[in-house]
Design a protein around this motif. Structure first.
Motif, mmCIF file in Angstrom:
data_model
loop_
_atom_site.group_PDB
_atom_site.id
_atom_site.type_symbol
_atom_site.label_atom_id
_atom_site.label_comp_id
_atom_site.label_asym_id
_atom_site.label_seq_id
_atom_site.Cartn_x
_atom_site.Cartn_y
_atom_site.Cartn_z
ATOM 1 N N GLY A 131 0.799 -1.221 0.000
ATOM 2 C CA GLY A 131 0.000 0.000 0.000
ATOM 3 C C GLY A 131 0.829 1.267 0.000
ATOM 4 N N LEU A 132 1.990 1.258 -0.660
ATOM 5 C CA LEU A 132 2.890 2.410 -0.645
ATOM 6 C C LEU A 132 2.805 3.232 -1.927
ATOM 7 N N PRO A 133 2.673 4.550 -1.821
ATOM 8 C CA PRO A 133 2.889 5.395 -2.991
ATOM 9 C C PRO A 133 4.312 5.184 -3.497
ATOM 10 N N VAL A 134 4.488 5.246 -4.813
ATOM 11 C CA VAL A 134 5.777 4.909 -5.426
ATOM 12 C C VAL A 134 6.368 6.144 -6.100
ATOM 13 N N ILE A 135 7.610 6.455 -5.736
ATOM 14 C CA ILE A 135 8.334 7.578 -6.326
ATOM 15 C C ILE A 135 9.248 7.017 -7.414
ATOM 16 N N THR A 136 9.068 7.453 -8.647
ATOM 17 C CA THR A 136 9.841 6.899 -9.755
ATOM 18 C C THR A 136 10.139 7.985 -10.784
ATOM 19 N N GLY A 137 10.768 7.599 -11.881
ATOM 20 C CA GLY A 137 11.093 8.553 -12.934
ATOM 21 C C GLY A 137 10.022 8.598 -14.004
ATOM 22 N N THR A 138 10.341 9.250 -15.102
ATOM 23 C CA THR A 138 9.381 9.408 -16.203
ATOM 24 C C THR A 138 9.566 8.263 -17.208
ATOM 25 N N ILE A 139 9.461 7.050 -16.704
ATOM 26 C CA ILE A 139 9.591 5.841 -17.527
ATOM 27 C C ILE A 139 8.199 5.387 -17.980
ATOM 28 N N PRO A 140 8.103 4.552 -19.008
ATOM 29 C CA PRO A 140 6.781 4.130 -19.502
ATOM 30 C C PRO A 140 5.859 3.562 -18.424
ATOM 31 N N MET A 141 6.408 2.782 -17.506
ATOM 32 C CA MET A 141 5.590 2.199 -16.446
ATOM 33 C C MET A 141 4.798 3.254 -15.685
ATOM 34 N N ALA A 142 5.412 4.413 -15.453
ATOM 35 C CA ALA A 142 4.789 5.458 -14.643
ATOM 36 C C ALA A 142 3.523 6.009 -15.291
ATOM 37 N N TYR A 143 3.374 5.832 -16.594
ATOM 38 C CA TYR A 143 2.179 6.280 -17.299
ATOM 39 C C TYR A 143 1.222 5.125 -17.565
ATOM 40 N N ASP A 144 1.767 3.952 -17.802
ATOM 41 C CA ASP A 144 0.924 2.805 -18.147
ATOM 42 C C ASP A 144 0.156 2.268 -16.948
ATOM 43 N N LEU A 145 0.756 2.286 -15.771
ATOM 44 C CA LEU A 145 0.054 1.785 -14.579
ATOM 45 C C LEU A 145 -0.889 2.832 -14.001
ATOM 46 N N ARG A 146 -0.603 4.097 -14.243
ATOM 47 C CA ARG A 146 -1.489 5.222 -13.900
ATOM 48 C C ARG A 146 -1.717 5.355 -12.387
ATOM 49 N N GLY A 147 -2.463 6.378 -12.003
ATOM 50 C CA GLY A 147 -2.835 6.591 -10.616
ATOM 51 C C GLY A 147 -1.982 7.655 -9.952
ATOM 52 N N ASP A 148 -2.593 8.447 -9.036
ATOM 53 C CA ASP A 148 -1.829 9.491 -8.362
ATOM 54 C C ASP A 148 -0.900 8.932 -7.294
ATOM 55 N N TRP A 149 -0.946 7.625 -7.086
ATOM 56 C CA TRP A 149 -0.013 6.984 -6.158
ATOM 57 C C TRP A 149 1.363 6.807 -6.799
ATOM 58 N N LEU A 150 1.463 7.018 -8.098
ATOM 59 C CA LEU A 150 2.751 7.015 -8.804
ATOM 60 C C LEU A 150 3.239 8.455 -8.903
ATOM 61 N N ILE A 151 4.336 8.750 -8.250
ATOM 62 C CA ILE A 151 4.870 10.105 -8.189
ATOM 63 C C ILE A 151 6.069 10.184 -9.127
ATOM 64 N N ARG A 152 5.950 10.957 -10.200
ATOM 65 C CA ARG A 152 6.994 11.031 -11.216
ATOM 66 C C ARG A 152 7.966 12.168 -10.909
ATOM 67 N N ILE A 153 9.245 11.830 -10.947
ATOM 68 C CA ILE A 153 10.319 12.800 -10.751
ATOM 69 C C ILE A 153 11.048 12.983 -12.083
ATOM 70 N N ALA A 154 11.211 14.213 -12.516
ATOM 71 C CA ALA A 154 11.876 14.483 -13.794
ATOM 72 C C ALA A 154 13.385 14.289 -13.662
ATOM 73 N N GLY A 155 13.996 13.916 -14.777
ATOM 74 C CA GLY A 155 15.436 13.674 -14.796
ATOM 75 C C GLY A 155 15.720 12.383 -15.534
ATOM 76 N N ASN A 156 16.743 12.390 -16.379
ATOM 77 C CA ASN A 156 17.019 11.227 -17.207
ATOM 78 C C ASN A 156 17.565 10.024 -16.433
#
Length: 411
Positions: free
Chosen positions: A326-351
């Protein structure tokens, strides 16, 4: 419903109905349905006419490892012989596997991982004794090797392409890897993204949270952001998991934040030096079955991946465990971050998670987020997405293998 007799030595899981030809409700049809032939006998029985396929499996990570356990679970609906891949002296497996396949002549081999000695054994056997094989993998081989040893990149790009071109099927840990394999010439493809091997019941999470926080002196009101994984240092880029959190904490101004890094490896000492006197706790290695207890102590989890031909192809094995906790996930701007969706996915910019941009934005996020906001997001985390359902994956892989054997037999 008529009686069914199988030449495989046991009653088949798939019931046959001579009256309707329809599947019986509430029964999971087996993966072998494609090549389990039936014909009507004079006594009203149906007889399976296809012989049981001879399937061999092994994992290039080594016998008894996590990859082999994954493979055995995915193939648990089938009868499979497992070759014990030697972990310490992997080069010995090359000729041993080739001799084994020449002797056994299986209809199909399933290899978990893309280790070069296992892969070369399959490639050579595909030429010499017409071995048909399926690969299951969670990484893009060429770019992964090139990231660590650039001089070997071209060689492993060639190896990866040939491995997939000679294969009849591919099971990707992500749909992106499956698309890569199909592009390189694998005939069939599917995705089996993995699952959380251990979970906690909701009633046990509060007790586990208190127990772990008490063990490390973390107050209830502290915001805890953590990561679980291997801390092996990549000398080429100067990074291991947890680096992004340690570096971000050098910039974070608030004092009510603790970083919890679970795991060990060659990079742990470096991270400890970088951590200084910040609120950063290193637990060292913990048992796999204890990981959910440590996750229960966190308010959010870091899942860093680079935006390139390595990270962009991944989910990583930890995503299903973070969701189950049940944890919000902090990740990058990778495809998974858009495909799994949800505001529980927190996208951080940077290559990349070792870049200044990523570290800076991560620090800004930590400074700006409230514990209340994170815990509200946690309520909306889906504990199990369909992609990470173990039983569905076992069923799908069984059907996939069944259809491949059916094709091999000329069906």
């Amino acid at each position: 419903m008529s009686n069914c007799v199988s030449r495989w030595g046991k009653r088949p899981e798939k019931p046959c109905s001579l009256m309707t030809g329809r599947r019986s409700p509430n029964v999971m049809w087996p993966s072998t349905s494609r090549f389990t032939g039936r014909k009507r006998s004079r006594g009203g029985q149906c007889m399976n006419t296809a012989a049981q396929p001879k399937i061999v499996g092994f994992a290039t990570q080594g016998h008894g490892g996590d990859d082999e356990r994954r493979l055995k679970a995915l193939l648990s609906g089938l009868s499979v012989q497992y070759y014990p891949f030697e972990k310490r002296k992997k080069h010995r497996n090359l000729w041993a596997i080739m001799r084994y396949l020449k002797s056994e002549r299986p209809e199909l081999v399933v290899m978990e991982g893309t280790g070069v000695f296992g892969g070369l054994a399959l490639i050579l056997s595909s030429y010499l004794v017409k071995t048909r094989y399926v690969i299951s993998s969670g990484d893009s081989v060429g770019p992964f090797v090139a990231q660590h040893v650039p001089a070997l990149g071209p060689l492993f790009h060639w190896y990866e392409k040939l491995l997939y071109r000679r294969s009849i099927g591919f099971i990707g840990w992500t749909p992106y890897l499956t698309g890569r394999a199909l592009t390189y010439g694998s005939k069939y493809g599917m995705t089996a993204a993995g699952w959380a091997p251990f979970t906690l019941e909701e009633s046990a999470r509060s007790a586990a949270k208190k127990r772990i926080r008490d063990r490390y002196g973390i107050a209830e009101e502290q915001l805890v952001i953590g990561i679980v994984g291997s801390l092996n240092w990549n000398t080429k880029v100067g990074y291991c998991y947890g680096y992004e959190l340690v570096q971000a904490m050098q910039r974070v101004l608030r004092k009510d934040v603790t970083i919890l890094i679970v795991g060990d490896g060659s990079g742990q000492g470096r991270l400890e030096q970088l951590a200084g006197d910040k609120n950063i706790i290193f637990t060292g290695r913990v048992k796999r079955e204890e990981v959910p207890e440590y996750l229960a102590a966190m308010d959010a989890a870091s899942l860093p991946q680079s935006v390139d031909q390595v990270g962009s192809f991944r989910y990583t094995t930890k995503i299903s465990e973070y969701l189950a906790a049940g944890l919000p996930v902090i990740t990058g701007t990778i495809p998974m971050a858009y495909d799994l969706r949800g505001d529980w996915l927190i996208r951080i910019a940077g290559n990349s998670p070792w870049s200044e941009k990523y570290v800076g934005q991560l620090a800004e996020f930590i400074d700006g987020i409230s514990i209340e906001a994170l815990r509200e997001q946690a309520v909306r985390v889906p504990r199990q997405l369909p992609q990470f359902d173990k039983e569905q994956q076992i069923s799908s892989v069984g059907a996939f293998i069944g259809d491949i054997v059916y094709d091999i037999r000329g069906g």
